[in-house]
Scaffold this motif. Structure first.
Motif, PDB file in Angstrom:
ATOM      1  N   ALA A 103      23.337 -85.283  32.351  1.00 59.76           N
ATOM      2  CA  ALA A 103      24.886 -85.199  32.866  1.00 59.76           C
ATOM      3  C   ALA A 103      25.795 -85.713  31.651  1.00 59.76           C
ATOM      4  N   ALA A 104      25.252 -86.839  31.004  1.00 54.91           N
ATOM      5  CA  ALA A 104      26.157 -87.265  29.936  1.00 54.91           C
ATOM      6  C   ALA A 104      26.435 -86.247  28.795  1.00 54.91           C
ATOM      7  N   ASP A 105      25.292 -85.545  28.392  1.00 51.97           N
ATOM      8  CA  ASP A 105      25.406 -84.345  27.474  1.00 51.97           C
ATOM      9  C   ASP A 105      26.256 -83.396  27.713  1.00 51.97           C
ATOM     10  N   MET A 106      26.121 -82.860  29.179  1.00 49.99           N
ATOM     11  CA  MET A 106      27.032 -81.736  29.819  1.00 49.99           C
ATOM     12  C   MET A 106      28.461 -82.343  29.813  1.00 49.99           C
ATOM     13  N   LEU A 107      28.683 -83.405  29.722  1.00 54.59           N
ATOM     14  CA  LEU A 107      30.026 -83.928  29.832  1.00 54.59           C
ATOM     15  C   LEU A 107      30.517 -84.262  28.285  1.00 54.59           C
ATOM     16  N   GLY A 108      29.657 -84.087  27.294  1.00 58.46           N
ATOM     17  CA  GLY A 108      30.179 -84.049  26.020  1.00 58.46           C
ATOM     18  C   GLY A 108      29.796 -85.360  25.197  1.00 58.46           C
ATOM     19  N   ALA A 109      29.122 -86.141  25.810  1.00 57.57           N
ATOM     20  CA  ALA A 109      28.337 -87.274  25.062  1.00 57.57           C
ATOM     21  C   ALA A 109      27.152 -86.731  24.355  1.00 57.57           C
ATOM     22  N   PRO A 110      27.051 -87.496  23.101  1.00 58.91           N
ATOM     23  CA  PRO A 110      25.799 -86.938  22.462  1.00 58.91           C
ATOM     24  C   PRO A 110      24.728 -87.931  22.702  1.00 58.91           C
ATOM     25  N   LEU A 111      24.064 -87.702  23.715  1.00 63.33           N
ATOM     26  CA  LEU A 111      22.920 -88.647  24.216  1.00 63.33           C
ATOM     27  C   LEU A 111      21.665 -87.593  24.249  1.00 63.33           C
TER      28      LEU A 111
END
Length: 168
Positions: free
Chosen positions: A28-36
């Motif tokens: 979810a973080a990745d889909m929101l734009g966080a490079p995790l």
């Protein structure tokens, strides 16, 4: 041997079975734009009997096997809606990689809490319900895991960047 991580494959199957869920966690973080980076898909599911039955059918299609460290793989596990409704969190290995199913993620009251502010993120041929950034941060704060505290720093920076962009 574990199957390659293919979250979109898992999400396609969940959508095809009309499972009510919200994507949470690192993906979810990745889909929101966080490079995790993440190597599993975490979802929070609506807990009605009908949805648990649909989830069980989707998991069967994905060849889901319970993933529990230190537990005999031969231990019987009945993958059905009733079993899923009896627990609050499960970790599975599937043909799409690791998939974790949570009923009540830390810091939340469950699906309705998270679905209220979730956003639909179109990805290719899919429409994926993804937890709101503020709710993801709330879950990370409630978790006692060190990696979640580190992820929280990245998410806070993303939130600040998004707020700055919306002010401009």
């Amino acid at each position: 041997m574990t199957d390659p991580f293919d979250p979109l494959k898992a999400l396609r199957v969940l959508n095809r079975h009309d499972v009510q869920y919200v994507v949470i966690g690192g993906f979810a973080a990745d889909m929101l734009g966080a490079p995790l980076n993440t190597n599993d898909l975490d979802i929070c599911c609506e807990r009605s009997k009908e949805n648990m039955d649909r989830l069980a059918a989707a998991l069967k299609e994905l060849g889901a096997k319970l993933r529990v460290a230190g537990v005999d793989e031969e231990l019987p596990f009945i993958l059905d809606g009733r079993t899923l409704a009896a627990g609050d969190s499960f970790t599975f290995e599937t043909t799409a990689g690791a998939l974790d199913v949570l009923g009540t993620p830390p810091g939340t009251t469950g699906f309705r809490d998270l679905a209220a502010k979730a956003q639909i993120v179109p990805t290719g041929d899919l429409e994926i319900p993804v937890v709101a950034l503020a709710d993801l941060m709330r879950m990370k704060r409630a978790s006692a895991r060190i990696k979640d505290k580190m992820h929280l720093e990245v998410l806070a920076a993303l939130q600040e960047m998004l707020e700055q962009t919306s002010r401009e």
